[in-house]
Design a protein around this motif. Structure first.
Motif, mmCIF file in Angstrom:
data_model
loop_
_atom_site.group_PDB
_atom_site.id
_atom_site.type_symbol
_atom_site.label_atom_id
_atom_site.label_comp_id
_atom_site.label_asym_id
_atom_site.label_seq_id
_atom_site.Cartn_x
_atom_site.Cartn_y
_atom_site.Cartn_z
ATOM 1 N N VAL A 1 28.806 -62.993 -41.513
ATOM 2 C CA VAL A 1 29.951 -62.759 -40.673
ATOM 3 C C VAL A 1 29.340 -62.455 -39.343
ATOM 4 O O VAL A 1 28.290 -61.570 -39.364
ATOM 5 N N THR A 2 30.115 -62.690 -38.161
ATOM 6 C CA THR A 2 29.548 -62.172 -36.948
ATOM 7 C C THR A 2 30.096 -60.607 -36.665
ATOM 8 O O THR A 2 30.913 -60.326 -37.725
ATOM 9 N N GLY A 3 30.102 -60.083 -35.790
ATOM 10 C CA GLY A 3 30.353 -58.953 -35.207
ATOM 11 C C GLY A 3 31.801 -58.625 -35.339
ATOM 12 O O GLY A 3 32.472 -57.573 -35.504
ATOM 13 N N ALA A 38 33.469 -56.647 -45.545
ATOM 14 C CA ALA A 38 33.548 -55.243 -45.985
ATOM 15 C C ALA A 38 32.149 -54.633 -45.923
ATOM 16 O O ALA A 38 32.100 -53.598 -45.202
ATOM 17 N N ALA A 39 31.178 -55.437 -46.178
ATOM 18 C CA ALA A 39 29.655 -54.988 -46.157
ATOM 19 C C ALA A 39 29.366 -54.623 -44.427
ATOM 20 O O ALA A 39 29.011 -53.596 -44.188
ATOM 21 N N THR A 48 27.814 -46.221 -36.208
ATOM 22 C CA THR A 48 28.547 -45.755 -35.164
ATOM 23 C C THR A 48 29.528 -44.642 -35.809
ATOM 24 O O THR A 48 30.308 -44.008 -34.770
ATOM 25 N N GLY A 49 29.869 -44.267 -36.596
ATOM 26 C CA GLY A 49 30.690 -43.596 -37.250
ATOM 27 C C GLY A 49 31.889 -44.021 -37.549
ATOM 28 O O GLY A 49 32.152 -45.225 -37.333
ATOM 29 N N PRO A 50 32.887 -43.232 -38.238
ATOM 30 C CA PRO A 50 34.182 -44.092 -38.652
ATOM 31 C C PRO A 50 34.719 -44.677 -37.397
ATOM 32 O O PRO A 50 34.830 -44.309 -36.517
ATOM 33 N N PRO A 51 35.653 -45.683 -37.678
ATOM 34 C CA PRO A 51 36.105 -46.353 -36.556
ATOM 35 C C PRO A 51 37.598 -45.966 -36.346
ATOM 36 O O PRO A 51 38.006 -44.967 -37.175
ATOM 37 N N PRO A 52 37.953 -45.919 -35.087
ATOM 38 C CA PRO A 52 39.465 -45.217 -34.919
ATOM 39 C C PRO A 52 40.390 -46.217 -35.733
ATOM 40 O O PRO A 52 40.114 -47.285 -36.381
ATOM 41 N N ASP A 53 41.711 -45.745 -35.866
ATOM 42 C CA ASP A 53 42.575 -46.568 -36.696
ATOM 43 C C ASP A 53 42.620 -47.936 -36.262
ATOM 44 O O ASP A 53 42.822 -47.985 -35.247
ATOM 45 N N LEU A 60 36.934 -54.401 -40.322
ATOM 46 C CA LEU A 60 36.280 -54.639 -38.855
ATOM 47 C C LEU A 60 37.272 -54.222 -37.802
ATOM 48 O O LEU A 60 36.819 -53.763 -36.572
ATOM 49 N N ALA A 61 38.615 -54.079 -37.873
ATOM 50 C CA ALA A 61 39.474 -54.148 -36.658
ATOM 51 C C ALA A 61 39.292 -52.797 -35.959
ATOM 52 O O ALA A 61 39.219 -52.863 -34.773
ATOM 53 N N GLY A 62 39.055 -51.513 -36.626
ATOM 54 C CA GLY A 62 38.952 -50.585 -35.919
ATOM 55 C C GLY A 62 37.619 -50.812 -34.903
ATOM 56 O O GLY A 62 37.576 -50.057 -33.891
#
Length: 71
Positions: A1-3, A38-39, A48-53, A60-62
């Protein structure tokens, strides 16, 4: 999958098709794409650390929202 979580490529081993009908194949592909997303989400969290909500159903949404906001 892409970014951004889009499917970039798919390789299906013909041996894996044995015993699968079209519905089984579709389910297997959807599971594989979900696992790849998920991977990627886990790897992005490591880097990069945990994503924002974001969307809790989309790993990948955050990360994508942060890139859009921060560049």
């Amino acid at each position: 999958v892409t970014g951004t979580g889009r499917l970039a490529g798919l390789h299906i081993d013909p041996r894996g098709l044995r015993g699968l009908d079209h519905a089984g194949l579709a389910a297997a592909v959807m599971e594989a794409v979900a696992a790849a997303r998920a991977a990627l989400g886990e790897r992005l969290t490591e880097l990069t650390g945990p994503p924002p909500d974001g969307d809790p159903g989309d790993p990948l949404a955050g990360h994508v929202e942060r890139v859009i906001r921060e560049g």
